[in-house]
Structures are given as C-alpha cells and as structure tokens.
Scaffold this motif. Sequence first.
Motif: not given
Length: 155
Positions: A58-77
């Motif tokens: 869970f933490l890895a998902y949140q950090l990657l979608t917040t800080h890595v540009e490549r994964f920001k498309k999967w970010a969701s509040t």
Amino acid sequence: MELLIFGRSVTKSRLHIIIGGLTLLVFILTIARLAVKGTPSTRANTWGIAVCLKSGVFLAYQLLTTHVERFKKWASTKVNMILNIVDTVFWLALFIITIMGSIGAASEASRALGGIIATLAATLLGFGGMLSYISILERRYYKQHSFLPSDIEGK
C-alpha cells in the motif's frame, strides 16, 4: 476546510517515512518472534508478516503514484483513502491478535516480543489513523475543486 488541507503533503511525507520505518521494524520483530523457541507458528504469530507486507505494498503504491511521474496516471484520492482506512483496520487487528497470541506463548522472550509488537501496532494504528484523516480531507477537497492543493503548492 481549505486552510486545513494546504501544507498536508509535507505531513503525509513524514507520516509515510514513519509508517515505513515502523512497519519494517514490526516485520523484523515478527520474524524474530517466530525464531524464538517455544513460539508456535500459529496464525496469531504469523499474522504480523502478512500485515507488514500488505502495508508495504500500500505504501509503495502511494509513494510511487505521488512522486514518480511515470506512475502518476494511476494516482487516485479515492484509492489512497480506502487503502489508508483498510491499513488502519489491519493494524488494529494485528494489535488484538498479537495480544491474544502473547497470552498463550510458552517462552518469556516470545511474550516480550509480542508486547513490543503490540505496542508498535498500536502506534502504527495511530499514525495510520492520522494518514486516513488526511486522505479523507484530500478526497473531499478533490471532489469539491477537482484538483489537490499539492498540485498548486509545487507551482
């Protein structure tokens, strides 16, 4: 509510660091507890490993979608909010199950490690609750304004 939400990205980052460190510590102590003679490898004693791995994912998902540009498309509040609430519930379950498992432990070392793990789980429960609260505030803000304050803080 708008004033409360600004500046939360720094708080979230600090909470993520604290939760990550404490999760790693609980993981190591759970393995150490299983290695102590006299500790049965029951579900009450192995549950900590599963909770730590789940929390790490869970933490890895949140950090990657917040800080890595490549994964920001999967970010969701919404996903962040749900993951943080689920994580908090699992830390509560670990706290309760660890206490139940420590009562039946045969060795004093296992009981001591169980007490330390239960204390850390209660601490993580508190930090997870704070992170859940921040996620709920972010979700409400996002639903009202269609952007996050962290999007304009960096500009």
